[in-house]
Design an enzyme around this catalytic site. Structure first.
Site, PDB file in Angstrom:
ATOM      1  N   GLU A  70     -14.226  12.510 -27.194  1.00  0.00           N
ATOM      2  CA  GLU A  70     -15.459  11.729 -27.336  1.00  0.00           C
ATOM      3  C   GLU A  70     -16.431  12.384 -28.319  1.00  0.00           C
ATOM      4  O   GLU A  70     -17.627  12.505 -28.071  1.00  0.00           O
ATOM      5  CB  GLU A  70     -16.115  11.517 -25.965  1.00  0.00           C
ATOM      6  CG  GLU A  70     -15.252  10.678 -25.030  1.00  0.00           C
ATOM      7  CD  GLU A  70     -15.946  10.304 -23.728  1.00  0.00           C
ATOM      8  OE1 GLU A  70     -15.608   9.266 -23.166  1.00  0.00           O
ATOM      9  OE2 GLU A  70     -16.827  11.076 -23.282  1.00  0.00           O
ATOM     10  N   GLU A 115      -9.090   6.265 -21.434  1.00  0.00           N
ATOM     11  CA  GLU A 115      -9.743   6.445 -20.130  1.00  0.00           C
ATOM     12  C   GLU A 115     -10.176   5.081 -19.628  1.00  0.00           C
ATOM     13  O   GLU A 115     -11.220   4.567 -20.057  1.00  0.00           O
ATOM     14  CB  GLU A 115     -10.955   7.374 -20.219  1.00  0.00           C
ATOM     15  CG  GLU A 115     -10.619   8.830 -20.456  1.00  0.00           C
ATOM     16  CD  GLU A 115     -11.844   9.729 -20.356  1.00  0.00           C
ATOM     17  OE1 GLU A 115     -12.921   9.237 -19.937  1.00  0.00           O
ATOM     18  OE2 GLU A 115     -11.732  10.923 -20.688  1.00  0.00           O
TER      19      GLU A 115
END
Length: 747
Positions: free
Chosen positions: A275, A349
């Protein structure tokens, strides 16, 4: 997507045949009579063949090596007879080298194909060279080996496979494997990878230096912060040097366990950074990490993963981009397709639940609650009704525990600090203690339908030629036992704790207080730090009250004057000020590290302890300090000289006005009793602290909730006498309970 490699070669792309309209590559080769060998490599992402336009009298040897969707096509054209023998040898060596050191896509197991499809190249008894491309979906779940007792890994993996998954995903936290600079411990990681392979599943590894994951400092080792100029997740030379050293130790191990190595490997994909778009957008930093992967022989597919709103910032042009989210499947998937219109869609995710924070309500989703029925509908949209083929990793699939001091914290917009609870149950399909939840059955229901519609997509990691099938078993949850009440019988006072070399480590400074990271510059630090100063009688002037000012301190602070508490503050701001009595002779400042920041721009602000000068009456610096680190990292079995707890008749809660205490009680598991998982319930009379059983640090408990029990795996217990310890900082009771059900939602 056309490249070449040759000595002094020139080429131009042109249309050689007006009737050719099949979008194949057309290459005009320059005629250079001085060359007898040219080696062209064509990497074709969409086209199926290359047309070479050349002079019919050209006698040069041309070796063209066409890599299309992971398949090799090798051809040899034209050779001058006088070079034939040597050129045949060269051809053989070049082709051999190409297979031993394949091109970027040549050795990958996962192949990103046309129309957003994903294929896999498997080793099979009847296909040892992996010539067959099989349609594939990654159906994965997150199991973080560092949050689960190793003895429980096999049970969790078996449950994952029985739910219909074919892949296990995990982070690799740097601060677990290099707690001290240059000293590495990878035994558990290796055992985990081998266990996944034994269970015939694949592995996705996320070995980036930073992992986030609500883990202390996002997985970064705290000793990085001993460098005052440190900028993590950047090109800062001190950070890059540390990463390179760590990768020199880690990545060769991961390279050996790649699926394409065939010898016991299961890894099919590597994440480059986690991320990163939510933190920065420095592509040169991402490229450096990618180059390190390549240097150490990682040649399975690479990917990045980011939140929908920052996808572009965290990606690289030549790396598979994936997405992280919960809910609103179509909206979020369309965001990814907008960025990469042709690549296979991967949700790295898909968040099944949410984590909890101290002092806030229990969560089952983010931002609102998320139940099993809602999850099932969303997974059906991903796997059964979406217009695209989608792969997915469920984060989390297995809940875990932030044992010890491993829970991280957040500092929202650098204003509001909040720490993560000990349990990382996450309201996941498999609970913290290994139970199958409603979300487990929801996912298994959908995967059963998926395999009924797509039986050829049941694929596991083995070389047998027989077709795989999905056959769910009737599994049961692990047993739990309520061992009952445990009486607290002994304690050690704060003064005793500070003098006990088993519990604490002493340091001295003549130039002012030092933070945790400056006390141990090459080792990870955690727990508590105590500052003791005896200068005040020499500096104090006649007055009724005096003030102590600390411009910068993290996190929770208790100030004691001659052993009596005069001030307490939870982490609300860095600066504090307190009055102390005029007759104060010994000043003690007790600081608790509630967890380093794991997310966002505040990562570099994760130093702990007193981070500036301590001022008397706002002007006089206190210079001479004794500092004691309380990390509880040497066990508690060697602690002696316990005092007996005096029981009050009314059993009221006792407040700790003279600093924290360490308490001990014991319970017995008879030979006739079973050893099973249990949960520690301190009860309302206990305030805040950390608990231990038989030397194992269970993590933090805190009256404010929402978590009110601590998980105790059965592997921490023994037949006979078991010792329970509580290091309490606020107030205490006379007993605790061991119960058979968790309480994670009491707020």
């Amino acid at each position: 997507n056309l490249g070449f490699a040759s000595h002094n070669a020139q080429f131009e792309k042109k249309q050689c045949n007006n009737n050719n309209n099949n979008n194949n590559g057309i290459v005009q080769l320059a005629d250079d009579g001085n060359l007898f060998l040219e080696f062209y490599i064509f990497n074709i992402s969409r086209e199926r063949s290359i047309h070479l336009c050349k002079n019919s009298n050209d006698k040069r040897l041309l070796i063209f090596y066409n890599v299309s969707n992971g398949l090799y096509k090798i051809g040899v054209r034209n050779a001058n007879p006088r070079y034939r023998l040597i050129l045949v040898s060269v051809v053989f060596l070049l082709i051999l080298r190409a297979h031993l050191s394949p091109s970027e896509y040549g050795n990958q197991t996962l192949i990103l194909g046309e129309e957003r499809r994903l294929s896999i190249r498997l080793y099979k008894e009847d296909d040892p060279k992996r010539t067959v491309l099989r349609p594939f979906r990654i159906l994965s779940g997150s199991l973080q080996y560092f949050r689960i007792a190793p003895q429980s890994w096999a049970d969790r993996i078996a449950l994952m496979k029985d739910a219909g998954l074919n892949t296990v995903e995990t982070f690799v936290p740097w601060n677990v494997h290099e707690r001290e600079v240059g000293k590495y411990q990878f035994d558990n990681l290796i055992k985990f990878l081998e266990l996944v392979h034994q269970n015939e599943m694949f592995t996705i590894i996320r070995p980036s230096p930073y992992i986030g994951a609500e883990w202390d400092f996002g997985g970064l080792p705290s000793w990085l912060l001993s460098d005052d100029e440190m900028i993590v997740r950047s090109n800062y030379p001190g950070y890059i040097k540390a990463v390179e050293r760590y990768y020199d130790a880690l990545l060769p191990i991961l390279a050996r366990y790649q699926y394409n190595r065939r010898t016991g490997g299961s890894i099919i994909a590597f994440q480059i950074e986690h991320e990163y778009g939510s933190y920065s957008q420095d592509k040169t930093y991402l490229e450096k990490l990618r180059a390190m992967y390549v240097k150490h022989g990682l040649d399975e597919i690479f990917f990045t993963s980011d939140a929908p709103r920052v996808l572009q910032q965290g990606t690289l042009d030549n790396v598979w981009a994936t997405i992280n989210f919960q809910r609103e499947v179509t909206t979020h998937v369309d965001k990814l397709i907008e960025l990469r219109s042709e690549a296979h869609v991967m949700i790295s995710e898909y968040r099944t639940g949410a984590f909890d924070e101290w002092g806030k309500p229990h969560r089952t989703g983010d931002p609102t609650q998320y139940n099993a029925d809602e999850l099932e509908l969303d997974i059906e949209e991903i796997l059964l009704t979406a217009q695209y083929e989608i792969s997915v990793n469920f984060y989390m699939f297995c809940g875990g525990t932030n044992f010890g001091f491993t829970a991280g914290a957040n500092h929202f917009e650098m204003k509001h600090y909040v720490s993560t609870v000990t349990s990382y149950d996450y309201n996941a399909p498999i609970s913290e203690s290994g139970d199958m939840t409603g979300k487990y059955h929801a996912i298994r229901n959908v995967l059963k339908k998926f395999y009924e519609q797509n039986p050829t997509l049941v694929i596991y990691n083995h070389e047998r030629t027989a077709t795989d099938t999905f056959e769910p078993k009737d599994l049961t949850d692990p047993k739990k036992i309520a061992y009952g009440k445990v009486k607290i019988t002994e304690y050690k006072s704060f003064e005793q704790i500070l003098e006990d070399s088993v519990i604490g480590t002493k340091y001295e400074s003549e130039t002012g207080p030092l933070g945790m990271e400056d006390l141990k510059k090459t080792t990870t630090t955690e727990g508590y730090i105590v500052y003791v100063n005896k200068e005040i009688p020499e500096l104090i002037k006649a007055a009724d009250q005096h003030t102590i000012s600390i411009p910068e301190v993290a996190d929770t602070v208790t100030i004691l004057a001659d052993g009596e508490t005069v001030y307490y503050a939870n982490q609300t701001s860095y600066a504090i000020e307190s009055e102390i009595p005029a007759e104060t002779k010994v000043l003690t400042i007790f600081v608790e590290n509630l967890g380093r920041i794991y997310y966002g721009p505040g990562l570099d602000y994760s130093r702990k302890g007193i981070l500036n000068n301590v001022l008397l009456d706002k002007k006089t610096e206190l210079k001479k300090w004794l500092m004691i680190l309380l990390e509880f990292d040497r066990g508690l079995s060697g602690v002696t000289d316990w005092k007996t707890v005096v029981r009050s008749e009314d059993s009221t809660t006792s407040h700790l006005a003279r600093g924290p205490k360490l308490f001990r009680g014991s319970f017995t598991i008879d030979e006739s009793q079973e050893i099973e998982d249990t949960f520690l319930s301190p009860g309302p009379r206990w305030g805040k602290g950390v608990a231990f059983v038989n030397g194992h640090n269970l993590g933090r408990y805190w009256k404010i909730g929402p978590q009110k029990t601590l998980y105790i795996p059965k592997h921490f217990l023994v037949k006979g006498t078991n010792y329970l310890y509580l290091f309490e900082t606020h107030h205490y009771g006379q007993e605790v309970k061991l119960v058979d059900k968790p309480n994670l939602a009491a707020y």
